[in-house]
Each structure stands twice: as structure tokens, then as C-alpha cells.
Design a protein around this motif. Sequence first.
Motif, PDB file in Angstrom:
ATOM      1  N   GLN A  27       0.807  -1.211   0.000  1.00 50.84           N
ATOM      2  CA  GLN A  27       0.000   0.000   0.000  1.00 50.84           C
ATOM      3  C   GLN A  27       0.848   1.272   0.000  1.00 50.84           C
ATOM      4  O   GLN A  27       0.530   2.265   0.646  1.00 50.84           O
ATOM      5  N   GLY A  28       1.957   1.252  -0.741  1.00 47.40           N
ATOM      6  CA  GLY A  28       2.796   2.427  -0.890  1.00 47.40           C
ATOM      7  C   GLY A  28       3.638   2.770   0.320  1.00 47.40           C
ATOM      8  O   GLY A  28       4.150   3.888   0.431  1.00 47.40           O
ATOM      9  N   LEU A  29       3.825   1.827   1.206  1.00 54.75           N
ATOM     10  CA  LEU A  29       4.586   2.089   2.425  1.00 54.75           C
ATOM     11  C   LEU A  29       6.057   2.362   2.101  1.00 54.75           C
ATOM     12  O   LEU A  29       6.732   1.546   1.476  1.00 54.75           O
ATOM     13  N   LEU A  30       6.539   3.519   2.518  1.00 56.10           N
ATOM     14  CA  LEU A  30       7.953   3.885   2.435  1.00 56.10           C
ATOM     15  C   LEU A  30       8.379   4.383   3.812  1.00 56.10           C
ATOM     16  O   LEU A  30       7.796   5.321   4.351  1.00 56.10           O
ATOM     17  N   PRO A  46       4.916   8.255  -3.737  1.00 54.39           N
ATOM     18  CA  PRO A  46       4.279   8.687  -4.974  1.00 54.39           C
ATOM     19  C   PRO A  46       3.226   7.710  -5.490  1.00 54.39           C
ATOM     20  O   PRO A  46       2.590   7.964  -6.511  1.00 54.39           O
ATOM     21  N   TYR A  47       3.026   6.596  -4.787  1.00 59.77           N
ATOM     22  CA  TYR A  47       2.176   5.516  -5.289  1.00 59.77           C
ATOM     23  C   TYR A  47       1.535   4.804  -4.108  1.00 59.77           C
ATOM     24  O   TYR A  47       2.178   4.631  -3.066  1.00 59.77           O
ATOM     25  N   SER A  74      14.396   8.387  -7.260  1.00 57.72           N
ATOM     26  CA  SER A  74      14.643   9.613  -6.512  1.00 57.72           C
ATOM     27  C   SER A  74      16.128   9.947  -6.639  1.00 57.72           C
ATOM     28  O   SER A  74      16.984   9.068  -6.493  1.00 57.72           O
ATOM     29  N   THR A  75      16.416  11.198  -6.899  1.00 55.15           N
ATOM     30  CA  THR A  75      17.809  11.653  -6.953  1.00 55.15           C
ATOM     31  C   THR A  75      18.166  12.453  -5.706  1.00 55.15           C
ATOM     32  O   THR A  75      19.279  12.959  -5.597  1.00 55.15           O
ATOM     33  N   ASP A  76      17.210  12.562  -4.776  1.00 55.99           N
ATOM     34  CA  ASP A  76      17.453  13.329  -3.546  1.00 55.99           C
ATOM     35  C   ASP A  76      17.125  12.500  -2.297  1.00 55.99           C
ATOM     36  O   ASP A  76      16.615  13.006  -1.315  1.00 55.99           O
ATOM     37  N   GLN A  77      17.392  11.216  -2.368  1.00 53.33           N
ATOM     38  CA  GLN A  77      17.239  10.275  -1.253  1.00 53.33           C
ATOM     39  C   GLN A  77      15.811  10.180  -0.710  1.00 53.33           C
ATOM     40  O   GLN A  77      15.593  10.023   0.480  1.00 53.33           O
ATOM     41  N   SER A  80      11.800  13.528  -3.239  1.00 55.62           N
ATOM     42  CA  SER A  80      10.914  13.644  -4.398  1.00 55.62           C
ATOM     43  C   SER A  80      11.148  12.432  -5.306  1.00 55.62           C
ATOM     44  O   SER A  80      12.211  11.810  -5.252  1.00 55.62           O
ATOM     45  N   TRP A  81      10.141  12.125  -6.135  1.00 52.64           N
ATOM     46  CA  TRP A  81      10.180  10.921  -6.954  1.00 52.64           C
ATOM     47  C   TRP A  81       9.770  11.224  -8.387  1.00 52.64           C
ATOM     48  O   TRP A  81       8.893  12.053  -8.628  1.00 52.64           O
ATOM     49  N   THR A  82      10.372  10.510  -9.337  1.00 48.92           N
ATOM     50  CA  THR A  82      10.004  10.563 -10.745  1.00 48.92           C
ATOM     51  C   THR A  82       9.476   9.199 -11.148  1.00 48.92           C
ATOM     52  O   THR A  82      10.152   8.190 -10.920  1.00 48.92           O
ATOM     53  N   LYS A  83       8.279   9.159 -11.738  1.00 47.28           N
ATOM     54  CA  LYS A  83       7.721   7.894 -12.222  1.00 47.28           C
ATOM     55  C   LYS A  83       8.438   7.514 -13.508  1.00 47.28           C
ATOM     56  O   LYS A  83       8.616   8.329 -14.395  1.00 47.28           O
ATOM     57  N   LEU A  84       8.865   6.262 -13.594  1.00 48.72           N
ATOM     58  CA  LEU A  84       9.529   5.748 -14.784  1.00 48.72           C
ATOM     59  C   LEU A  84       8.536   4.939 -15.610  1.00 48.72           C
ATOM     60  O   LEU A  84       7.793   4.118 -15.063  1.00 48.72           O
ATOM     61  N   GLU A  85       8.525   5.171 -16.899  1.00 45.84           N
ATOM     62  CA  GLU A  85       7.682   4.381 -17.793  1.00 45.84           C
ATOM     63  C   GLU A  85       8.296   2.998 -17.937  1.00 45.84           C
ATOM     64  O   GLU A  85       9.528   2.852 -17.958  1.00 45.84           O
TER      65      GLU A  85
END
Length: 172
Positions: A27-30, A46-47, A74-77, A80-85
Motif C-alpha cells: 500500500q505504498g509504504l515507504l 508517490p504511489y 529519486s535523486t534526492d534520497q 521527491s520521486w520521478t515515475k519511470l515508464e
Amino acid sequence: ESLENPRGLHLYALARAASGVIIVGEQGLLLKSTDGARRFGAVSSPYKGSYFGAISLEGGDLYVFGLRGNAFRSTDQGRSWTKLETPSAASLNSAAALSGTAAAFTTQEGQVLVGTSSATSLRLAPGVGPGAYTAIARTAAGAWMLASLRGPVRIDPTRLSGAADFPLHASK
């Protein structure tokens, strides 16, 4: 008691990141620790689907991945996150570092995907036949070892078609 997980969600993987340790789950647990893994606090996700794995590269990129082909970098640990296709909606179940800036991922459809720090997508590794892959690792010599339901598979990425145009055999 050291995890901020009041709903008791399942935990599926952990990775050591440059700034600590990250745990991923359903369930998106981080969760992330920056105090030597004594306490873990929630990280904005992000998900909302399950993550089955996480990997941190020496170059600083952190990937989380899982259900329905979802992968994020994430490039900042983890701030923030970028979704990858991805080329399919198959769940991603394992990953291995190919270098400080590239990683390989396996899917439940038996694909091997590769991502780099500059890419916005994961691409199919050329020349790798499909298999029921459950895990991937690199040998000291750079070969890929894939665990599958039919046994281990060893792949020399330098012999794959298209290897010259792909970061398949990057050094550590």
C-alpha cells in the motif's frame, strides 16, 4: 516499535541509501531511517500500491518498484520521486546494480529491464529471452545471474544483441 507502521502493513524489502536505510512495503509504504536503523519514519510515497523492492546506486539514485510495473526514481534520497515508464504492467520483483548509474530489474512476465540515471523509462534488455525470473545479481566478472523457477541462468551481457548501445555491462 521502531517503525512508523501503525496499520501493520507488510514489509517487502530494504535498501541502504546514502543517507540511511529505506524499507518498502504494501500500500505504498515507504519508511526511512537516518539514525543507523534505530527508528524509521514515514516518507511521502508517490504511489499507493505495493512496492516489492528498492535499490540504491552508488551514483545516488534510489529506486522503488513493484506492483503493476510501477517504478520510481529519486535523486534526492526520497524527498521527491520521478515515475519511470515501463514496457508492460507486469510487477517488478527484483533489481541489481549494473554500475553507479544503471540498474537491471526483473518482471513477473520474465523480462529484464534496464534503467539509467538519465532515463525517464526502463527499457527491455535486448537479447534476453523471457523466463520466470525471480531475482537478479551480478557476478564479480560482470555476468548476470538470474534465478528462475527452472533454475539459475547465467548471461554474459557483452554478448547480447544491442549491448554496445546499452549500459548492460557497465563496470561497478
